[in-house]
Design an enzyme around this catalytic site. Structure first.
Site, mmCIF file in Angstrom:
data_model
loop_
_atom_site.group_PDB
_atom_site.id
_atom_site.type_symbol
_atom_site.label_atom_id
_atom_site.label_comp_id
_atom_site.label_asym_id
_atom_site.label_seq_id
_atom_site.Cartn_x
_atom_site.Cartn_y
_atom_site.Cartn_z
ATOM 1 N N ARG A 50 60.883 55.523 70.126
ATOM 2 C CA ARG A 50 62.410 55.917 68.531
ATOM 3 C C ARG A 50 61.098 56.646 67.747
ATOM 4 O O ARG A 50 60.953 57.156 67.106
ATOM 5 C CB ARG A 50 62.804 54.409 68.099
ATOM 6 C CG ARG A 50 63.440 53.609 68.512
ATOM 7 C CD ARG A 50 64.300 52.878 67.053
ATOM 8 N NE ARG A 50 64.440 51.599 68.440
ATOM 9 C CZ ARG A 50 64.808 50.620 67.373
ATOM 10 N NH1 ARG A 50 63.961 49.915 66.955
ATOM 11 N NH2 ARG A 50 65.667 49.237 68.297
ATOM 12 N N ASP A 52 60.152 60.210 64.568
ATOM 13 C CA ASP A 52 60.943 60.526 63.459
ATOM 14 C C ASP A 52 61.058 61.402 63.620
ATOM 15 O O ASP A 52 61.703 61.995 64.189
ATOM 16 C CB ASP A 52 59.482 60.172 62.534
ATOM 17 C CG ASP A 52 59.074 59.096 62.496
ATOM 18 O OD1 ASP A 52 59.995 57.594 62.887
ATOM 19 O OD2 ASP A 52 58.221 58.678 62.285
ATOM 20 N N ARG A 198 50.850 59.996 64.127
ATOM 21 C CA ARG A 198 50.320 61.173 62.850
ATOM 22 C C ARG A 198 49.402 60.773 61.433
ATOM 23 O O ARG A 198 48.734 61.679 61.172
ATOM 24 C CB ARG A 198 52.332 61.600 62.083
ATOM 25 C CG ARG A 198 53.038 62.081 63.107
ATOM 26 C CD ARG A 198 54.246 61.647 63.080
ATOM 27 N NE ARG A 198 54.385 62.568 61.232
ATOM 28 C CZ ARG A 198 55.906 62.663 60.169
ATOM 29 N NH1 ARG A 198 56.612 62.054 60.718
ATOM 30 N NH2 ARG A 198 55.308 63.316 58.865
#
Length: 250
Positions: A50, A52, A198
């Site tokens: 999933r 972002d 990230r």
């Protein structure tokens, strides 16, 4: 009833992430809208990950059941692309066993993060890179990255609510300049926490720019404290590049 797996690429800029959300434009929502047009009924999809808001995909993998027995994988690919918006493209489609799950059958997930390391921004790379105008020493990044390899508790690199275990395994991190001004950080692992890649990249870039000592990565990791992180990298440089399976080659 057939089950198909599709390898999907998308520009995540104009989506509110991958997962379906009410009244939001999402990648999964667009894929299921296309499948509904093809099947004349609701079709649900499962995904390998999933991503972002603003994060891109090149090798995202979804799976779905289809009652259209006559359709081959190639025909399904063409039908999907004919009904999808311009910022999503189905690269490949495979017929898979009924029990196939892209989430649970994935053997490895590979993310690419692209950094434009140049004095001036490039408007034509703005949607797909993090512009970082300061000097980056990739050897320092490699030293910092070495502390993240293997199985660890990555609680410090998690963002937001995530009830899953924070124990994760990173099998490889590669850092290279793909051309004069582009730095690529490639992170490979079995699975990742929310915004984990990230957060890793943001930390490693601070190491590469001389703001953190490479050993600080080990300190942050062992602290299990999210507040120790210096920063997170922005979404637009991240791509879910590839997901590996035994069932087929993506």
């Amino acid at each position: 009833m057939k089950r198909f797996a599709a390898v999907v690429a998308y520009d995540g800029t104009d989506f509110f992430g991958f997962q379906v959300q009410p009244d939001r434009r999402t990648v999964q929502g667009s894929l299921e809208e296309a499948l509904a047009k093809i099947h004349k009924e609701e079709v649900r999809t499962d995904a390998a990950g999933r991503t972002d808001t603003g994060v891109h995909g090149f090798g995202q993998v979804i799976a779905f059941n289809s009652g259209l027995e006559r359709l081959s994988p190639e025909t399904m690919k063409d039908a999907l692309n004919a009904n999808l918006p311009d910022d999503i493209y189905v690269r490949k489609v495979y017929e898979v066993p009924r029990e196939f799950s892209p989430r649970f059958h994935a053997k490895k997930r590979i993310y690419h993060y692209y950094i434009l390391n140049a004095p001036e921004p490039d408007l034509f790379k703005k949607r797909y890179t993090w512009w970082f105008p300061y000097e980056i020493d990739i050897e320092l990044i490699r030293k910092g990255a070495s502390f993240l390899l293997g199985e660890h508790d990555f609680a410090a690199f998690r963002t937001g609510r995530d009830d899953r275990t924070t124990i994760r395994t990173i099998t490889n991190i590669r850092v290279l300049r793909t051309r004069k001004s582009i730095v690529l950080i490639r992170v490979e692992g079995i699975s990742f926490l929310r915004r984990m890649v990230r957060n890793i990249v943001g930390t490693l870039v601070r190491v590469g720019s001389g703001n953190l000592h490479p050993e600080a990565v080990k300190t942050i990791l062992e602290s299990k404290d999210r507040s120790m992180l210096p920063s997170s990298a922005p979404a637009q440089g991240l791509v879910l590049y590839k997901v590996l399976f035994d069932e087929f080659e993506t």
